[in-house]
Design a protein around this motif. Structure first.
Motif, PDB file in Angstrom:
ATOM      1  N   ARG A 141     -44.070 -14.333   2.668  1.00  0.00           N
ATOM      2  CA  ARG A 141     -43.004 -15.308   2.423  1.00  0.00           C
ATOM      3  C   ARG A 141     -42.441 -15.183   1.021  1.00  0.00           C
ATOM      4  O   ARG A 141     -41.240 -15.271   0.811  1.00  0.00           O
ATOM      5  CB  ARG A 141     -43.534 -16.718   2.625  1.00  0.00           C
ATOM      6  CG  ARG A 141     -42.515 -17.717   2.152  1.00  0.00           C
ATOM      7  CD  ARG A 141     -42.869 -19.124   2.453  1.00  0.00           C
ATOM      8  NE  ARG A 141     -41.793 -19.981   1.982  1.00  0.00           N
ATOM      9  CZ  ARG A 141     -41.783 -21.269   2.098  1.00  0.00           C
ATOM     10  NH1 ARG A 141     -42.780 -21.865   2.678  1.00  0.00           N
ATOM     11  NH2 ARG A 141     -40.784 -21.969   1.632  1.00  0.00           N
ATOM     12  N   TRP A 142     -43.310 -14.980   0.046  1.00  0.00           N
ATOM     13  CA  TRP A 142     -42.833 -14.967  -1.329  1.00  0.00           C
ATOM     14  C   TRP A 142     -42.411 -13.582  -1.779  1.00  0.00           C
ATOM     15  O   TRP A 142     -42.224 -13.347  -2.954  1.00  0.00           O
ATOM     16  CB  TRP A 142     -43.889 -15.549  -2.263  1.00  0.00           C
ATOM     17  CG  TRP A 142     -44.092 -16.971  -1.960  1.00  0.00           C
ATOM     18  CD1 TRP A 142     -45.141 -17.505  -1.274  1.00  0.00           C
ATOM     19  CD2 TRP A 142     -43.213 -18.058  -2.249  1.00  0.00           C
ATOM     20  NE1 TRP A 142     -44.963 -18.853  -1.129  1.00  0.00           N
ATOM     21  CE2 TRP A 142     -43.796 -19.215  -1.717  1.00  0.00           C
ATOM     22  CE3 TRP A 142     -41.980 -18.156  -2.902  1.00  0.00           C
ATOM     23  CZ2 TRP A 142     -43.193 -20.464  -1.820  1.00  0.00           C
ATOM     24  CZ3 TRP A 142     -41.396 -19.398  -3.001  1.00  0.00           C
ATOM     25  CH2 TRP A 142     -42.001 -20.529  -2.468  1.00  0.00           C
ATOM     26  N   THR A 143     -42.342 -12.643  -0.849  1.00  0.00           N
ATOM     27  CA  THR A 143     -41.930 -11.301  -1.248  1.00  0.00           C
ATOM     28  C   THR A 143     -40.578 -10.918  -0.670  1.00  0.00           C
ATOM     29  O   THR A 143     -39.769 -10.308  -1.356  1.00  0.00           O
ATOM     30  CB  THR A 143     -42.980 -10.274  -0.781  1.00  0.00           C
ATOM     31  OG1 THR A 143     -44.253 -10.730  -1.197  1.00  0.00           O
ATOM     32  CG2 THR A 143     -42.716  -8.925  -1.389  1.00  0.00           C
ATOM     33  N   LEU A 144     -40.336 -11.292   0.581  1.00  0.00           N
ATOM     34  CA  LEU A 144     -39.174 -10.733   1.276  1.00  0.00           C
ATOM     35  C   LEU A 144     -37.992 -11.690   1.270  1.00  0.00           C
ATOM     36  O   LEU A 144     -38.169 -12.901   1.302  1.00  0.00           O
ATOM     37  CB  LEU A 144     -39.556 -10.419   2.728  1.00  0.00           C
ATOM     38  CG  LEU A 144     -40.592  -9.321   2.901  1.00  0.00           C
ATOM     39  CD1 LEU A 144     -40.933  -9.156   4.353  1.00  0.00           C
ATOM     40  CD2 LEU A 144     -40.085  -8.019   2.320  1.00  0.00           C
ATOM     41  N   PRO A 145     -36.785 -11.119   1.251  1.00  0.00           N
ATOM     42  CA  PRO A 145     -35.590 -11.953   1.449  1.00  0.00           C
ATOM     43  C   PRO A 145     -35.508 -12.405   2.899  1.00  0.00           C
ATOM     44  O   PRO A 145     -36.224 -11.900   3.763  1.00  0.00           O
ATOM     45  CB  PRO A 145     -34.422 -11.022   1.119  1.00  0.00           C
ATOM     46  CG  PRO A 145     -35.003  -9.787   0.567  1.00  0.00           C
ATOM     47  CD  PRO A 145     -36.421  -9.720   1.009  1.00  0.00           C
ATOM     48  N   ILE A 171     -47.738 -14.877  -7.768  1.00  0.00           N
ATOM     49  CA  ILE A 171     -46.772 -13.821  -7.463  1.00  0.00           C
ATOM     50  C   ILE A 171     -45.594 -13.888  -8.418  1.00  0.00           C
ATOM     51  O   ILE A 171     -45.033 -12.874  -8.818  1.00  0.00           O
ATOM     52  CB  ILE A 171     -46.298 -13.954  -6.005  1.00  0.00           C
ATOM     53  CG1 ILE A 171     -47.446 -13.598  -5.061  1.00  0.00           C
ATOM     54  CG2 ILE A 171     -45.111 -13.055  -5.714  1.00  0.00           C
ATOM     55  CD1 ILE A 171     -47.159 -13.882  -3.619  1.00  0.00           C
ATOM     56  N   GLN A 172     -45.228 -15.104  -8.799  1.00  0.00           N
ATOM     57  CA  GLN A 172     -44.038 -15.269  -9.629  1.00  0.00           C
ATOM     58  C   GLN A 172     -44.350 -15.368 -11.111  1.00  0.00           C
ATOM     59  O   GLN A 172     -43.499 -15.805 -11.887  1.00  0.00           O
ATOM     60  CB  GLN A 172     -43.279 -16.515  -9.172  1.00  0.00           C
ATOM     61  CG  GLN A 172     -42.811 -16.397  -7.749  1.00  0.00           C
ATOM     62  CD  GLN A 172     -42.276 -17.699  -7.216  1.00  0.00           C
ATOM     63  OE1 GLN A 172     -42.410 -18.730  -7.852  1.00  0.00           O
ATOM     64  NE2 GLN A 172     -41.659 -17.646  -6.057  1.00  0.00           N
ATOM     65  N   PRO A 223     -39.986 -14.203   6.263  1.00  0.00           N
ATOM     66  CA  PRO A 223     -38.539 -14.016   6.183  1.00  0.00           C
ATOM     67  C   PRO A 223     -37.781 -14.506   7.417  1.00  0.00           C
ATOM     68  O   PRO A 223     -36.621 -14.197   7.547  1.00  0.00           O
ATOM     69  CB  PRO A 223     -38.408 -12.511   6.042  1.00  0.00           C
ATOM     70  CG  PRO A 223     -39.585 -11.977   6.752  1.00  0.00           C
ATOM     71  CD  PRO A 223     -40.688 -12.952   6.574  1.00  0.00           C
TER      72      PRO A 223
END
Lengths: 348, 156, 376
Positions: A311-315, A67-68, A236
């Protein structure tokens, strides 16, 4: 095909046969077999728990890397797939630091207890046909009750660490767990109303005969997934840990083995939540061609990947919005869903 | 709103003897200690709402600190420099905090480094260095002591 | 204390929380002593100085040439921009006229590093709100900017590229390649990042109406840079008091009025677009400029005339000022930097009370502070 499908059941049968034979040979009462079998089940569950956790830790890191736009861990073992084992060894070898003014027994106990609720819950989840260690009549209620306990060790950890960040984190855990228990239970209730049973295996059978419940109860599914993420304290909703606010929240004062236990417990909790979602909404172990337990693992894997993706997308959500979202949106929605379900069932 | 010429005129009119324009410079004034705050109020009223900087220079041989105030105008981008000389023996200046809130930290920094006391400052404490630091490090007569450790107070 | 506050209708005991200096989201070693009532902050005491290196004292004891590389370490995310005010102030004392080509090169590198610094600013902001992935995309973009600098002068972060009287090196083919890459990637990035962040419901909830600064407060507390412009004050030195050759270009300055964390984020993203435009314009002007000197004639040993000179530049974090006082010796009598982050965060004590602890993180990150600059 049938053999592979029942491979674990057959192994269990074999073990039971061996125990029976051994006990007969030794001249001991055969009732001991059940006791021994329970022990075997527990060991199996612990092994499954730890293996899942180890796998999902590295899978999460790989997926996060994807994702990153970075490779992720790629040094230890083939393509870095052994990284978690290396990390686990490192954490176990580390010095176990306990703060001077911490409540020492509770500090230790919290880390040990963290593992208990997910294992208790896994016992009731059917991994395949006849593959539930505890095939309870009230399986759903049992799993719900046990998963709620998962917040207790975290609260203990927050209290025992004698650290303000930990304490804030511990308070947030209780806030969140108690609140999200409600929509979660309501979401599951509407499923139970449709299926007409509390037994997890029977719910799967119901889905085999009719339709996956996710198509009947899509809203309940969504609400359940959201509440499950919140219950597992995952982003999140990872306020108790809340790295950028509370350093590491409840885990601030934990290091080495104790931290590793919490870490593994978090993934086990996720696995339980995903397993329950699979069982209740996605047809559990039912599916064509492949053996049932493999279907179960595949479906769980998909849901786990969704957790990781989220998890790895949202604040991170702020603490007060977490609660208002729960009480003002999720709870009314699930209540409405239950009402509609009830009316429709009555009419049919 | 005043531009540079209007400021010069205003200074001529209101602060003729106390504020002296420096020759060959672009709007720099040598300001008397007593007129600093009234002049600042006047400038702020004239649109100079941006206090960019307060700092000091230690002229050891000449025996004074020179305080430099950079005051800017948001509308036309003009910068006015005020220079205030303070004696090294009794370094006390009136604080401009009531005029610009930004002066708070800037004056604290000057106090921290030079030991120049600002009267009526709401909270004149060290800011970059720690409480208990001995001496004023940017003064020219500050003796650097490489072998002495000036720690924070010991924890017991 | 406790009984006193309880009388004021608080539900719980007031306690003090040490927010920093070791904390993941204080951007280094910012320390805030926060008075908390439950999760709500009721008072803040900002303590700084944990990274104080005595920069000004160091510069006093070095010659001018030795002193220059120290300035890079102030705002280490935009090294070149810190060289500029110091060099400008010294040049004022020296009375040196800088060649036009050198001025353009200074502007070009400053804008490139400004872009890089903004990338870090927006990226870290998203990360501090909990979306860790958000940081990797701007950092990739920043990498292209740093590649440009690397091709130009061989250093990536602390370049000391701007020298007294000019710059270190002229643009070369390697720079052109890196520059083309930057130009190709930036618009795509801007578009993608808007899609990724701007309308995220959680992001909006975490930023809108948080840490609101009115225009009056912003001016009173001498905020500068994007933080000032997000509060509705239209002030940019590049346009209002041009230095170098900024008066040759039309500088567009976006201004927002909300003054909250969201406005500060959007302000940075809007300015990124303008900076990108400006980079292209400056590069085009540089290509048209006839090849020539990039260094003015300056003496081998620098001994600026006695006097005080003050220069201001618009840095990524705000207005950077530099005072150089000389006595005509080899080393300066006094060097002082107006460090924009230092002045910007003085307002924390005013705006933070009343916010939740999670909002403190949001506010700190929205200011885009660099501790190297705050502590000097």
């Amino acid at each position: 095909m049938e053999f592979i499908n029942n491979i674990f059941v057959n192994i269990a049968g074999l073990v039971r046969w061996v125990f029976n034979w051994l006990l007969g040979w030794l001249g001991l009462p055969l009732g001991l077999t059940d006791v021994l079998m329970t022990a075997v089940y527990w060991v199996a569950i612990v092994v499954v728990c730890v293996l899942c956790a180890l796998f999902y830790v590295i899978w999460e890191r790989k997926l996060a890397g994807y994702i990153q736009r970075r490779p992720g861990p790629n040094r230890l073992g083939p393509n870095g797939w052994l990284q978690t084992i290396g990390d686990a060894i490192k954490l176990v070898m580390k010095e176990d630091i306990v703060p001077d003014k911490a409540d020492k027994p509770v500090h230790l106990l919290a880390a040990l207890l963290a593992f208990v609720p997910p294992m208790l819950a896994l016992a009731a989840i059917p991994f395949g046909e006849g593959m539930a260690a505890l095939d309870l009549k009230l399986g759903v209620v049992y799993v719900l009750a046990v998963t709620t306990l998962a917040s207790l060790p975290v609260l203990l950890a927050g209290y025992a660490s004698n650290n303000k960040y930990s304490l804030i984190g511990g308070m947030r855990v209780v806030n969140q767990a108690i609140s999200y228990e409600v929509p979660q239970a309501f979401a599951l209730l509407s499923v139970i109303m449709v299926a007409g049973t509390f037994n997890l295996t029977e719910i799967v059978h119901f889905q085999q005969q009719h339709l996956w419940l996710v198509f009947v109860q899509p809203l309940a599914f969504v609400v359940y997934i959201i509440s499950a993420v919140a219950e597992c304290n995952r982003a999140p909703f990872d306020l108790p840990e809340g790295e950028s606010e509370l350093t590491a929240g409840v885990f601030t004062e934990y290091s080495g083995m104790r931290y590793a236990l919490f870490y593994l417990a978090e993934y086990c909790n996720m696995f339980v939540a995903a397993g329950l979602a699979t069982t209740l909404f996605l047809g559990g172990f039912s599916g064509p061609f492949l053996p049932g337990w493999l279907w179960f693992i595949l479906k769980t894997f998909v849901i786990m990947s969704v957790f990781i993706w989220v998890r790895w997308t949202l604040p991170r959500i702020r603490a007060d919005y977490v609660l208002s979202f729960c009480w003002k949106i999720l709870v009314p929605l699930t209540l409405l869903n239950m009402l509609v379900t009830g009316v429709v069932l009555y009419l049919i | 709103m005043l531009n540079k010429q209007e400021v010069a005129a205003m200074v001529q009119q209101k602060f003729r003897l106390m504020v002296e324009p420096l020759p060959d410079t672009d709007c720099e004034y040598k300001v008397d200690l007593m007129t600093l705050v009234p002049l600042c109020r006047e400038l702020k009223a004239g649109g100079y709402a941006f206090l960019a900087d307060i700092t000091a220079v230690d002229y050891l041989e000449q025996g004074y600190f020179r305080l430099l105030y950079q005051v800017c105008n948001y509308q036309n981008g003009d910068t006015i420099t005020l220079k205030v000389d303070v004696s090294r023996e009794e370094p006390v200046v009136e604080s401009v905090c009531p005029v610009w809130a930004a002066a708070n930290w800037l004056e604290r920094e000057v106090y921290d480094m030079f030991g120049i006391v600002f009267k009526n400052h709401p909270r004149l404490e060290r800011i970059l260095l720690w409480e208990g630091f001995e001496g004023w490090p940017l003064r020219k007569d500050y003796v650097h002591q490489p072998n002495k450790y000036q720690g924070r107070r010991q924890l017991d | 204390m406790n009984t006193e506050t309880n009388k004021q209708g608080r539900y719980s005991e007031v306690y003090q929380l040490n927010f920093g200096p070791q904390h993941p989201s204080t951007h280094g070693v910012l320390h805030m002593l926060v008075e908390m009532d439950g999760e709500t902050c009721i008072g803040v005491d900002t303590k700084i100085g944990y990274l104080h290196r005595g920069m000004e004292k160091l510069l006093e004891s070095r010659t001018y040439l030795q002193g220059l590389p120290y300035t890079d370490r102030l705002d280490y995310l935009a090294g070149v921009n810190n060289n500029l005010p110091y060099v400008l102030a010294v040049e004022k004392l020296l009375g040196v006229e800088v060649p036009a080509r050198a001025s353009l090169l200074r502007m070009l590198t400053c804008e490139i590093m400004r872009l890089a610094s903004y990338m870090v600013g927006v990226g870290i902001y998203i990360m501090d709100l909990g979306a860790v992935s958000g940081v990797f995309y701007p950092f990739q973009e920043r990498e292209y900017a740093l590649d440009c600098m690397s091709a130009l002068c061989g250093a990536r972060m602390t370049q000391s590229y701007i020298r007294y009287g000019g710059v270190q090196a002229d643009i070369n083919e390697e720079f052109d390649v890196a520059y083309q890459k930057l130009v190709a990637e930036t618009p795509r990035f801007i578009e993608m990042y808007h899609k990724l962040v701007d309308e995220n419901e959680i992001f909006l909830r975490r930023t809108k109406g948080i840490g609101v600064i009115s225009a009056e407060d912003a001016m009173d507390y001498a905020l500068t840079g994007p933080n000032l412009r997000a509060s509705g004050v239209d002030y940019d030195l590049r346009r209002d008091a041009p230095y170098c050759l900024y008066d040759r270009f039309k500088i567009e300055v976006p201004v927002l009025t909300a003054g909250d964390c969201y406005a500060r984020y959007v302000q940075r993203m809007l300015e990124v677009e303008k900076i990108f435009q400006l980079i292209k314009e400056i590069y085009a002007a540089l290509k048209e400029e006839p090849a020539g000197e990039i260094m003015a004639k300056i003496p081998k040993v620098l001994k600026p005339a006695a006097g005080e000179a003050y220069a201001q530049t618009e840095n990524p974090k705000g207005i950077m000022g530099c005072l150089v006082a000389s006595e005509g010796k080899l080393n300066p009598l006094r060097v002082h930097f107006r460090r924009p982050s230092f002045d910007n965060i003085a307002i924390f004590e005013k705006i933070m009370p009343g916010h939740k602890v999670a909002d403190l993180v949001s506010i700190i990150a929205s200011f885009d502070i660099v501790l190297g600059e705050i502590d000097g």
